[in-house]
Enzyme design. Structure first.
Site, PDB file in Angstrom:
ATOM      1  N   GLY A  29       4.030  -8.227   3.536  1.00 21.32           N
ATOM      2  CA  GLY A  29       4.385  -9.586   3.967  1.00 21.32           C
ATOM      3  C   GLY A  29       5.899  -9.732   4.040  1.00 21.32           C
ATOM      4  O   GLY A  29       6.628  -9.185   3.223  1.00 21.32           O
TER       5      GLY A  29
ATOM      6  N   GLU B 283      -5.816 -10.693   8.754  1.00 25.14           N
ATOM      7  CA  GLU B 283      -4.513 -11.107   8.239  1.00 25.14           C
ATOM      8  C   GLU B 283      -3.598 -11.653   9.337  1.00 25.14           C
ATOM      9  O   GLU B 283      -2.373 -11.708   9.179  1.00 25.14           O
ATOM     10  CB  GLU B 283      -3.852  -9.932   7.519  1.00 25.14           C
ATOM     11  CG  GLU B 283      -4.602  -9.565   6.247  1.00 25.14           C
ATOM     12  CD  GLU B 283      -4.078  -8.288   5.621  1.00 25.14           C
ATOM     13  OE1 GLU B 283      -3.262  -8.392   4.702  1.00 25.14           O
ATOM     14  OE2 GLU B 283      -4.480  -7.208   6.058  1.00 25.14           O
TER      15      GLU B 283
ATOM     16  N   ASN C 119       1.667  -0.693   0.651  1.00 27.15           N
ATOM     17  CA  ASN C 119       1.556  -1.514   1.855  1.00 27.15           C
ATOM     18  C   ASN C 119       2.620  -1.064   2.845  1.00 27.15           C
ATOM     19  O   ASN C 119       3.810  -1.236   2.606  1.00 27.15           O
ATOM     20  CB  ASN C 119       1.760  -2.991   1.490  1.00 27.15           C
ATOM     21  CG  ASN C 119       0.703  -3.458   0.495  1.00 27.15           C
ATOM     22  OD1 ASN C 119      -0.408  -3.773   0.878  1.00 27.15           O
ATOM     23  ND2 ASN C 119       1.030  -3.465  -0.788  1.00 27.15           N
TER      24      ASN C 119
ATOM     25  N   ASP D 139       2.269  -1.209  -4.994  1.00 24.73           N
ATOM     26  CA  ASP D 139       1.676  -2.074  -6.011  1.00 24.73           C
ATOM     27  C   ASP D 139       1.099  -1.264  -7.171  1.00 24.73           C
ATOM     28  O   ASP D 139       0.476  -0.222  -6.959  1.00 24.73           O
ATOM     29  CB  ASP D 139       0.549  -2.910  -5.396  1.00 24.73           C
ATOM     30  CG  ASP D 139       1.055  -3.885  -4.333  1.00 24.73           C
ATOM     31  OD1 ASP D 139       2.268  -4.142  -4.287  1.00 24.73           O
ATOM     32  OD2 ASP D 139       0.218  -4.386  -3.565  1.00 24.73           O
TER      33      ASP D 139
ATOM     34  N   ARG E  61       5.949  -1.442   0.374  1.00 27.17           N
ATOM     35  CA  ARG E  61       5.853  -2.095  -0.945  1.00 27.17           C
ATOM     36  C   ARG E  61       4.731  -1.428  -1.717  1.00 27.17           C
ATOM     37  O   ARG E  61       3.609  -1.305  -1.224  1.00 27.17           O
ATOM     38  CB  ARG E  61       5.563  -3.580  -0.784  1.00 27.17           C
ATOM     39  CG  ARG E  61       5.939  -4.385  -2.015  1.00 27.17           C
ATOM     40  CD  ARG E  61       5.326  -5.764  -1.981  1.00 27.17           C
ATOM     41  NE  ARG E  61       3.920  -5.704  -2.294  1.00 27.17           N
ATOM     42  CZ  ARG E  61       2.973  -6.351  -1.608  1.00 27.17           C
ATOM     43  NH1 ARG E  61       3.255  -7.076  -0.567  1.00 27.17           N
ATOM     44  NH2 ARG E  61       1.711  -6.240  -1.992  1.00 27.17           N
TER      45      ARG E  61
ATOM     46  N   SER F 211      -4.920  -7.955   1.667  1.00 25.54           N
ATOM     47  CA  SER F 211      -4.979  -9.354   1.251  1.00 25.54           C
ATOM     48  C   SER F 211      -6.180  -9.673   0.360  1.00 25.54           C
ATOM     49  O   SER F 211      -6.625 -10.810   0.284  1.00 25.54           O
ATOM     50  CB  SER F 211      -4.976 -10.294   2.466  1.00 25.54           C
ATOM     51  OG  SER F 211      -3.709 -10.279   3.078  1.00 25.54           O
TER      52      SER F 211
ATOM     53  N   GLU G 184      -1.935   0.781  -4.502  1.00 26.64           N
ATOM     54  CA  GLU G 184      -1.841   1.053  -3.072  1.00 26.64           C
ATOM     55  C   GLU G 184      -0.398   0.909  -2.631  1.00 26.64           C
ATOM     56  O   GLU G 184       0.436   0.364  -3.352  1.00 26.64           O
ATOM     57  CB  GLU G 184      -2.699   0.057  -2.281  1.00 26.64           C
ATOM     58  CG  GLU G 184      -2.230  -1.377  -2.432  1.00 26.64           C
ATOM     59  CD  GLU G 184      -2.652  -2.279  -1.281  1.00 26.64           C
ATOM     60  OE1 GLU G 184      -3.082  -1.761  -0.239  1.00 26.64           O
ATOM     61  OE2 GLU G 184      -2.515  -3.498  -1.425  1.00 26.64           O
TER      62      GLU G 184
HETATM   63  N1  LIG Z   1      -8.623  -1.114 -10.035  1.00 27.46           N
HETATM   64  C1  LIG Z   1      -8.125  -2.338 -10.180  1.00 27.46           C
HETATM   65  N2  LIG Z   1      -7.903  -2.845 -11.419  1.00 27.46           N
HETATM   66  C2  LIG Z   1      -7.413  -4.083 -11.555  1.00 27.46           C
HETATM   67  N3  LIG Z   1      -7.150  -4.919 -10.557  1.00 27.46           N
HETATM   68  C3  LIG Z   1      -7.359  -4.477  -9.305  1.00 27.46           C
HETATM   69  C4  LIG Z   1      -7.861  -3.166  -9.052  1.00 27.46           C
HETATM   70  N4  LIG Z   1      -7.976  -3.025  -7.707  1.00 27.46           N
HETATM   71  C5  LIG Z   1      -7.564  -4.173  -7.160  1.00 27.46           C
HETATM   72  N5  LIG Z   1      -7.198  -5.061  -8.104  1.00 27.46           N
HETATM   73  C6  LIG Z   1      -6.699  -6.424  -7.887  1.00 27.46           C
HETATM   74  O1  LIG Z   1      -6.983  -6.823  -6.564  1.00 27.46           O
HETATM   75  C7  LIG Z   1      -5.777  -6.996  -5.792  1.00 27.46           C
HETATM   76  C8  LIG Z   1      -5.962  -6.434  -4.389  1.00 27.46           C
HETATM   77  O2  LIG Z   1      -6.300  -5.062  -4.470  1.00 27.46           O
HETATM   78  P1  LIG Z   1      -5.633  -3.964  -3.565  1.00 27.46           P
HETATM   79  O3  LIG Z   1      -6.219  -2.648  -3.942  1.00 27.46           O
HETATM   80  O4  LIG Z   1      -4.154  -4.069  -3.650  1.00 27.46           O
HETATM   81  O5  LIG Z   1      -6.144  -4.335  -2.110  1.00 27.46           O
HETATM   82  P2  LIG Z   1      -5.488  -5.177  -0.904  1.00 27.46           P
HETATM   83  O6  LIG Z   1      -5.151  -4.146   0.101  1.00 27.46           O
HETATM   84  O7  LIG Z   1      -6.563  -6.089  -0.468  1.00 27.46           O
HETATM   85  O8  LIG Z   1      -4.261  -5.876  -1.434  1.00 27.46           O
HETATM   86  C9  LIG Z   1      -4.704  -6.263  -6.596  1.00 27.46           C
HETATM   87  O9  LIG Z   1      -3.435  -6.801  -6.339  1.00 27.46           O
HETATM   88  C10 LIG Z   1      -5.171  -6.474  -8.034  1.00 27.46           C
HETATM   89  O10 LIG Z   1      -4.838  -7.767  -8.522  1.00 27.46           O
HETATM   90 MG   LIG Z   2      -2.652  -5.028  -2.476  1.00 26.68          MG
END
Ligand SMILES: Nc1ncnc2c1ncn2[C@@H]1O[C@H](COP(=O)(O)OP(=O)(O)O)[C@@H](O)[C@H]1O
Ligand SMILES: [Mg+2]
Length: 333
Positions: free
Chosen positions: A301, A13, A297, A282, A280, A175, A295
């Site tokens: 960003g 990143e 963050n 999510d 942040r 990301s 998660e």
């Molecule tokens: N269990 C889940 N169900 C639905 N969408 C998911 C799930 N896990 C991840 N995603 C999708 O993938 C994106 C990135 O996942 P995330 O767990 O936030 O990892 P990163 O740290 O790469 O952002 C999320 O913003 C969402 O759109």
């Molecule tokens: Mg994420």
């Protein structure tokens, strides 16, 4: 204030970190602060300096504490190649994402060096970076989060525990790098292999169909809830960083008390991971209106149009003020 923005780094990143830094620097300068920029990736001890560096002798008495403090700051930070701007800054603004910048390592180095820095401490950033540990803490704190198992797991096990589809991702990445949406048993093993290229721990999580929400947290307060609308089923790298591929709505248009609930859960998640300063959080929102925390963050960003700054703006805090408040929070610690 004299602020040194620490950015770049060596994670996947890196570009995102620099994009944030460019705008943070401009915002802080616009508020009259004296800002310097440092790329952590350029800090190393050149081979020609090694003999000198490794020639220290043990004296008869230990050095004075003041001397040690000065030495720690000097030695550790000279590894970053930028001693004066690190040592003399009132605040180090950490504009790094992923890797050592976001997993607590850099924060631990700055702690040892004794320089004040923005955002969360080493423990909080490390907890937030490890999705497996973070989700265990969410569960303990009553923050809803999707069921998951850690690899290795056979398709049969995944089917029994989670069903399909699942999301396969590196436990410590960001990301959406190395992440796959797996809809059938045959896709599982290749997805685990892909995620395994980015982290030795791979998470397999139940897919939550529905809406994507995010909430900024600043100084112990949850900011506005936002919704991310993107064409793809998951908010992937391309959608995150290609203008026009995703649209964000702040504040999100949500039924009943869903927004309030997300803000409450965001603060709970932030606290469960022992985060400080800002973060942040999510969420996915399923068809029944139940939010699940994906998660947190610890170093989200920070371009003016990134999600946390939008969440802050919708709560009445413009970007430059946000950057300044992030710095001031450190000084008042
Ligand atoms: N269990 C889940 N169900 C639905 N969408 C998911 C799930 N896990 C991840 N995603 C999708 O993938 C994106 C990135 O996942 P995330 O767990 O936030 O990892 P990163 O740290 O790469 O952002 C999320 O913003 C969402 O759109
Ligand atoms: Mg994420």
């Amino acid at each position: 204030m004299r602020v040194t923005v620490l950015t770049g780094g060596t994670s996947s990143e890196r570009d995102v970190a620099i994009a944030s830094a460019v705008q943070v620097v401009a915002a802080l300068r616009s508020r009259g602060h004296h800002v310097s920029v440092v790329d952590t990736a350029k800090g190393y001890i050149p081979a020609a300096d090694e003999p000198h560096f490794l020639s220290g002798k043990v004296g008869r008495t230990p050095p004075a504490i003041e001397e040690l403090v000065a030495l720690e700051r000097g030695l550790l930070l000279s590894g970053l190649g930028v001693l004066p701007v690190m040592r003399d800054a009132d605040v180090i603004f950490v504009s790094l994402h992923g890797g050592r910048g976001e997993d607590g390592t850099l924060q631990a180095i700055l702690d040892v060096a004794g320089v004040p820095y923005t955002g969360s401490k080493a423990l909080g950033t490390a907890l937030a970076m490890d999705k497996d540990v973070a989700k265990q803490l969410f569960r303990q704190a009553g923050i809803p989060t999707a069921d998951w198992v850690m690899a290795p797991a056979t398709p049969e096990e995944v089917e029994a525990r989670l069903g399909w589809p699942v999301v396969v991702k590196p436990s410590k990445q960001g990301s959406t790098v190395g992440l796959s949406l797996v809809k059938s048993p045959a896709e599982l093993i290749p997805a685990i292999e892909l995620a395994g290229r980015y982290d030795d721990e791979v998470m397999i999580e139940a897919f939550i169909p529905g809406r994507e929400l995010t909430v900024g947290v600043l100084d112990g307060r949850a900011l506005a809830v936002g919704e991310i609308l993107c064409q793809s089923e998951i908010f992937d790298y391309e959608s995150k960083y290609t203008p026009g591929l995703a649209r964000e709505v702040f504040p999100a248009d949500l039924p009943g008390n869903v927004g309030e609930e997300c803000r409450r859960l965001a603060l709970g998640a932030h606290r469960a991971l022992k985060l400080g300063g800002y973060s942040r959080v999510d969420f996915r929102l399923d068809g029944t209106g139940q939010p699940s925390c994906l998660e947190v963050n610890a170093l989200p960003g920070m371009t003016a149009t990134s999600l946390l700054p939008q969440s802050a703006a919708a709560a009445g805090i413009p970007f430059a003020e946000l950057c300044e408040r992030i710095c001031l929070a450190v000084r008042s610690e």
